[in-house]
Scaffold this motif. Structure first.
Motif, mmCIF file in Angstrom:
data_model
loop_
_atom_site.group_PDB
_atom_site.id
_atom_site.type_symbol
_atom_site.label_atom_id
_atom_site.label_comp_id
_atom_site.label_asym_id
_atom_site.label_seq_id
_atom_site.Cartn_x
_atom_site.Cartn_y
_atom_site.Cartn_z
ATOM 1 N N VAL A 158 2.156 20.000 2.817
ATOM 2 C CA VAL A 158 1.077 19.264 3.488
ATOM 3 C C VAL A 158 0.594 18.171 2.536
ATOM 4 O O VAL A 158 0.173 18.459 1.413
ATOM 5 N N CYS A 159 0.671 16.923 2.998
ATOM 6 C CA CYS A 159 0.362 15.772 2.155
ATOM 7 C C CYS A 159 -0.699 14.889 2.791
ATOM 8 O O CYS A 159 -0.878 14.898 4.007
ATOM 9 N N LEU A 160 -1.365 14.137 1.942
ATOM 10 C CA LEU A 160 -2.230 13.054 2.380
ATOM 11 C C LEU A 160 -1.600 11.735 1.964
ATOM 12 O O LEU A 160 -1.039 11.620 0.874
ATOM 13 N N SER A 161 -1.683 10.750 2.830
ATOM 14 C CA SER A 161 -1.174 9.425 2.510
ATOM 15 C C SER A 161 -2.156 8.690 1.613
ATOM 16 O O SER A 161 -3.371 8.878 1.708
ATOM 17 N N VAL A 162 -1.614 7.858 0.721
ATOM 18 C CA VAL A 162 -2.423 6.961 -0.099
ATOM 19 C C VAL A 162 -2.327 5.575 0.523
ATOM 20 O O VAL A 162 -1.248 4.994 0.602
ATOM 21 N N ASN A 163 -3.464 5.052 0.972
ATOM 22 C CA ASN A 163 -3.477 3.760 1.661
ATOM 23 C C ASN A 163 -4.480 2.799 1.031
ATOM 24 O O ASN A 163 -5.579 3.216 0.670
ATOM 25 N N PRO A 164 -4.109 1.522 0.915
ATOM 26 C CA PRO A 164 -2.770 1.001 1.153
ATOM 27 C C PRO A 164 -1.807 1.483 0.064
ATOM 28 O O PRO A 164 -2.222 1.724 -1.071
ATOM 29 N N GLY A 165 -0.544 1.598 0.396
ATOM 30 C CA GLY A 165 0.429 2.131 -0.544
ATOM 31 C C GLY A 165 0.983 1.114 -1.526
ATOM 32 O O GLY A 165 1.520 1.485 -2.572
ATOM 33 N N GLU A 166 0.850 -0.167 -1.213
ATOM 34 C CA GLU A 166 1.504 -1.205 -2.016
ATOM 35 C C GLU A 166 1.072 -1.217 -3.486
ATOM 36 O O GLU A 166 1.926 -1.355 -4.373
ATOM 37 N N PRO A 167 -0.233 -1.083 -3.809
ATOM 38 C CA PRO A 167 -0.608 -1.070 -5.228
ATOM 39 C C PRO A 167 0.073 0.047 -6.019
ATOM 40 O O PRO A 167 0.492 -0.157 -7.167
ATOM 41 N N MET A 168 0.189 1.221 -5.416
ATOM 42 C CA MET A 168 0.858 2.328 -6.100
ATOM 43 C C MET A 168 2.355 2.056 -6.236
ATOM 44 O O MET A 168 2.974 2.403 -7.246
ATOM 45 N N LYS A 169 2.943 1.432 -5.233
ATOM 46 C CA LYS A 169 4.362 1.080 -5.315
ATOM 47 C C LYS A 169 4.609 0.061 -6.422
ATOM 48 O O LYS A 169 5.619 0.130 -7.138
ATOM 49 N N ASN A 170 3.690 -0.873 -6.578
ATOM 50 C CA ASN A 170 3.822 -1.862 -7.643
ATOM 51 C C ASN A 170 3.721 -1.200 -9.016
ATOM 52 O O ASN A 170 4.465 -1.556 -9.953
ATOM 53 N N LEU A 171 2.821 -0.220 -9.141
ATOM 54 C CA LEU A 171 2.695 0.515 -10.397
ATOM 55 C C LEU A 171 3.964 1.325 -10.663
ATOM 56 O O LEU A 171 4.458 1.374 -11.803
#
Length: 200
Positions: free
Chosen positions: A104-117
């Protein structure tokens, strides 16, 4: 059907791995979020909910401390810190609970900053560790609330989650943590080695 998480991802007794995590020890509102979801995670197909102090967002699992030295990881961390100075990570939101391979997960939004990291971390580990660097699958920004036992009731778990009356929770990831992490079923524990500040 979901496979028991700790059978699907077995670690040797005493195994400790390097990870880069966003943790929530300076985000007290995440404890409130964990408590709000706890009743919705009572299901025989799930391990008990992860205690708030061990909730985290994994950016990258790097590898065993037996293979990769602390000196090498400190070099990686310094490179990440240098390259992330101009990266602004804004306030993010945890919401939209979903079942992913039984977890069971929660989404991190917006996801782009985490993807950049994540891209900065991946590039730094590759540059420093060479052939010892991990080759991760696609990165999905998320926080896991509970891991699965052997279960074929994802639909039932999803149904419970749809009953949620839990407001989205905002947080600001002010630092990235290099940790030594180990399995302690039904969740993970870690020791923080280095904290890398993030701009927000």
């Amino acid at each position: 059907m979901a496979t028991d998480f700790f059978k699907k991802h077995p670690w040797g007794v005493g195994q400790i791995d390097w990870h880069f995590l966003v943790i929530f020890d300076k985000q007290p509102q995440i404890k409130e979020l964990a408590e709000a979801y706890k009743p919705l995670l009572q299901h025989p197909g799930l391990y008990p909910p992860i205690p708030a102090q061990w909730l985290h967002a994994t950016l990258l699992r790097v590898g065993s401390i037996e293979i990769i030295s602390e000196e090498s990881m400190e070099e990686v961390a310094q490179l990440i810190q240098k390259r992330s100075r101009d990266l602004t990570v804004p306030e993010l939101t945890l919401d939209s609970p979903w079942v992913w391979s039984g977890s069971v997960c929660l989404s991190v939004n917006p996801g782009e900053p985490m993807k950049n990291l994540f891209k900065i971390i991946e590039a730094a580990t590759t540059e420093v560790l060479k052939d010892k660097a991990p080759t991760p699958e696609k990165f999905v920004p998320h926080v896991t609330l509970a891991y699965p036992r052997d279960t074929n009731d994802d639909e039932g778990i999803e149904k419970q989650l749809k009953q949620a009356q839990v407001d989205p929770m905002k947080f600001v990831p002010t630092e990235l943590c290099l940790v030594k992490q180990r399995q302690t079923p039904p969740y993970y524990q870690w020791e923080v080695i280095t904290r890398i500040p993030l701009s927000s």
